[in-house]
Design a protein around this motif. Structure first.
Motif, short mmCIF file in Angstrom:
data_model
loop_
_atom_site.label_atom_id
_atom_site.label_comp_id
_atom_site.label_asym_id
_atom_site.label_seq_id
_atom_site.Cartn_x
_atom_site.Cartn_y
_atom_site.Cartn_z
N VAL A 112 -22.06 -6.11 -13.55
CA VAL A 112 -22.27 -7.41 -12.90
C VAL A 112 -23.69 -7.87 -13.19
CG1 VAL A 112 -22.29 -8.66 -10.72
CG2 VAL A 112 -20.61 -6.84 -11.10
N TYR A 113 -23.81 -9.11 -13.68
CA TYR A 113 -25.12 -9.67 -13.97
C TYR A 113 -25.69 -10.30 -12.70
CZ TYR A 113 -28.80 -12.46 -16.12
OH TYR A 113 -30.02 -13.01 -16.45
N ASN A 114 -26.88 -9.85 -12.30
CA ASN A 114 -27.60 -10.42 -11.16
C ASN A 114 -26.68 -10.59 -9.95
OD1 ASN A 114 -30.29 -10.87 -10.78
ND2 ASN A 114 -30.22 -13.07 -11.18
N GLY A 119 -32.24 -12.04 -7.83
CA GLY A 119 -32.23 -10.61 -8.09
C GLY A 119 -33.23 -10.22 -9.15
N ARG A 120 -32.91 -9.16 -9.89
CA ARG A 120 -33.83 -8.64 -10.91
C ARG A 120 -34.16 -9.69 -11.96
NH1 ARG A 120 -31.23 -3.23 -13.16
NH2 ARG A 120 -29.43 -4.64 -13.30
N PHE A 121 -33.22 -10.61 -12.18
CA PHE A 121 -33.42 -11.64 -13.20
C PHE A 121 -33.72 -13.00 -12.57
CE2 PHE A 121 -30.21 -8.59 -14.94
CZ PHE A 121 -31.08 -7.93 -15.80
N ASN A 237 -33.25 -16.40 -20.34
CA ASN A 237 -34.45 -16.90 -19.67
C ASN A 237 -35.70 -16.11 -20.04
OD1 ASN A 237 -33.28 -14.72 -18.28
ND2 ASN A 237 -34.35 -15.25 -16.39
N ILE A 238 -35.63 -15.37 -21.16
CA ILE A 238 -36.81 -14.64 -21.62
C ILE A 238 -37.20 -15.08 -23.03
CG2 ILE A 238 -37.74 -12.36 -22.17
CD1 ILE A 238 -35.97 -11.19 -20.02
N VAL A 239 -36.25 -15.03 -23.95
CA VAL A 239 -36.53 -15.46 -25.32
C VAL A 239 -35.51 -16.52 -25.71
CG1 VAL A 239 -37.50 -13.25 -26.00
CG2 VAL A 239 -35.07 -13.65 -26.30
N ASN A 240 -35.83 -17.24 -26.80
CA ASN A 240 -34.94 -18.31 -27.27
C ASN A 240 -34.60 -19.29 -26.16
OD1 ASN A 240 -34.90 -17.28 -29.85
ND2 ASN A 240 -32.98 -16.18 -29.57
N ARG A 241 -35.55 -19.56 -25.29
CA ARG A 241 -35.27 -20.37 -24.11
C ARG A 241 -34.87 -21.80 -24.47
NH1 ARG A 241 -39.39 -19.25 -19.20
NH2 ARG A 241 -37.88 -20.64 -18.27
N ARG A 242 -35.29 -22.28 -25.63
CA ARG A 242 -34.99 -23.66 -26.01
C ARG A 242 -34.04 -23.75 -27.19
NH1 ARG A 242 -36.73 -27.38 -22.11
NH2 ARG A 242 -38.70 -26.66 -21.23
N ALA A 243 -33.42 -22.63 -27.57
CA ALA A 243 -32.65 -22.60 -28.81
C ALA A 243 -31.51 -23.62 -28.81
CB ALA A 243 -32.09 -21.20 -29.04
N ASN A 351 -30.48 -20.25 -17.28
CA ASN A 351 -29.30 -19.39 -17.39
C ASN A 351 -29.15 -18.78 -18.77
OD1 ASN A 351 -28.60 -19.95 -14.75
ND2 ASN A 351 -27.10 -21.52 -15.27
N ASN A 352 -28.31 -17.76 -18.85
CA ASN A 352 -27.88 -17.20 -20.13
C ASN A 352 -26.71 -18.05 -20.62
OD1 ASN A 352 -28.83 -13.89 -20.44
ND2 ASN A 352 -29.26 -15.01 -18.55
#
Length: 417
Positions: A112-114, A119-121, A237-243, A351-352
């Motif tokens: 389960v994500y977050n 949460g952690r993310f 929400n860490i890398v490629n945030r604007r991809a 978001n992812n």
């Protein structure tokens, strides 16, 4: 201009843009477009039932309804015959379902994500809808594992308007890498260090295929330069945030004749709004199909954005026939995208998300036709009537927009513009 030269010029404009190095384009893929959950689930279940090695699935919503039960049953059948099955669901999008106990007992691996709102993310959610079967077939789009006619417990009169694609070919490896990265991230509580494989997907320069294509364009080999290509674009929400946002920006910036865009949560930042207005002012036919009646705050806030768009010549229509959930676009009939990313602060910054970008693919004709049909069925926003709104309505639109913008800047730590 001949068709071949037009395609070559389009390809050359795309591969010359610096941002494409965020992900790799792949040639030699088969793409199949789905415009309903029923067709998508039938195809997915068929592939799962034929799986021999591994099935991976990531979704925001896995519903406790007929659609969810059918997919769950296919996953259970797969694990029973020795296939490894891994599933990621979102902690807010999907409730704690009784079927999860059946999964655990049968040997399905589930993460389960977050699990909590924060949460952690942080506030981040996994809003992606992905699946990979035996590293042969991959799926990406906006369709959750939920009945087409269900909307928060109420029955829709018409099926939800949404899309997904089935992919077969080299691009499947990129979808699998994105899932594996998310799988490890959930276990570790942070983004894993990149491996050579993930570096190749996330940070490689322009791909070998498109480097060769650019050389062919320069050498006059137009036919080869016009080969259909697919890119898988994942952001977190860490890398490629604007991809994903940059994918839209570049395509709209290169548009010459037409931009068709449909999205349920239309609250983009200034850059994307400016790209749309500039396209319309240079004579491009820009049409927006905007969903309504899911979040009241957006129903009141989004119309605040219409003034500058209408004045630039953008055509806007609000879709109310059923729930518009598709996040799709087609530019010049040559470029298109299908995915999970709304055009709002959460999807573009927090978001992812995952989209596929299609260039010169034959499925673009079907997608273009679907957007045009939805535009024709929608309520057109007339500029004169819009400007003549009562002052009280204009104030509510302004107030709700400012409130939404302030809230998004807060939860995205200033990332939303």
């Amino acid at each position: 201009m001949s068709g071949g030269r037009r395609l070559a010029n389009f390809g050359q404009r795309l591969i010359g843009r610096r941002y494409w190095s965020r992900y790799r384009f792949r040639t030699g893929n088969d793409v199949r477009l789905f415009s309903s959950g029923d067709a998508y689930f039938a195809a997915l279940i068929e592939r799962i039932d034929a799986a021999t090695r591994i099935v991976t699935l990531e979704t925001y919503i896995f519903a406790d309804d007929e659609a969810g039960h059918d997919v769950s049953a296919a996953l259970l059948r797969a694990v029973a015959r020795g296939v490894r099955v891994r599933v990621i669901t979102d902690g807010i999008g999907t409730a704690r379902l009784p079927m999860f106990g059946d999964w655990q007992a049968a040997g399905i691996e589930h993460r389960v994500y977050n699990p909590h709102l924060f949460g952690r993310f942080g506030f981040s959610r996994t809003h992606r809808k992905l699946a990979v079967v035996d590293d042969t077939y991959a799926y990406c789009g906006g369709i959750n594992i939920v009945d087409d006619y269900d909307h928060n417990g109420t029955r829709l009169h018409y099926p939800r308007w949404d899309f997904a694609v089935e992919l077969r070919g080299p691009v499947v490896a990129d979808v699998r890498v994105a899932f594996d990265l998310q799988w490890r991230r959930i276990r570790l509580g942070h983004r894993p260090k990149p491996t050579p494989e993930t570096e190749a997907t996330d940070a490689q320069g322009v791909t070998d295929e498109f480097v060769r294509a650019r050389r062919r364009v320069r050498s006059g080999d137009v036919r080869a330069a016009g080969e259909p290509s697919v890119a898988f674009v994942a952001r977190d929400n860490i890398v490629n945030r604007r991809a994903i946002e940059k994918a839209y920006l570049t395509a709209i910036g290169q548009a010459r004749s037409e931009v068709l865009l449909a999205n349920p949560y239309f609250m983009p930042g200034r850059k994307l709004r400016r790209a749309l207005t500039l396209a319309a002012r240079r004579g491009v036919d820009v049409r927006l199909v905007i969903g309504r009646k899911e979040f009241p705050i957006l129903d009141y806030a989004v119309p605040f954005l219409y003034r500058s768009l209408l004045r630039a010549g953008v055509k806007i229509a609000e879709y109310e026939k059923t729930m518009l959930h598709g996040k799709v676009a087609v530019v010049d009939s040559n470029w298109g995208t299908v995915g999970s990313s709304n055009l709002d602060a959460l999807s573009l910054v927090l978001n992812n998300e995952a989209n596929v970008v299609l260039v010169l693919d034959r499925e673009l004709d079907q997608l273009r036709g679907a957007i045009l049909a939805a535009f024709a069925e929608s309520r057109s926003i007339d500029a004169a009537h819009y400007e003549a709104r009562p002052l009280s309505e204009q104030f509510v639109n302004w107030f709700m927009y400012q409130g939404y913008r302030a809230l998004m800047k807060l939860i995205t730590v200033g990332g939303y513009d």
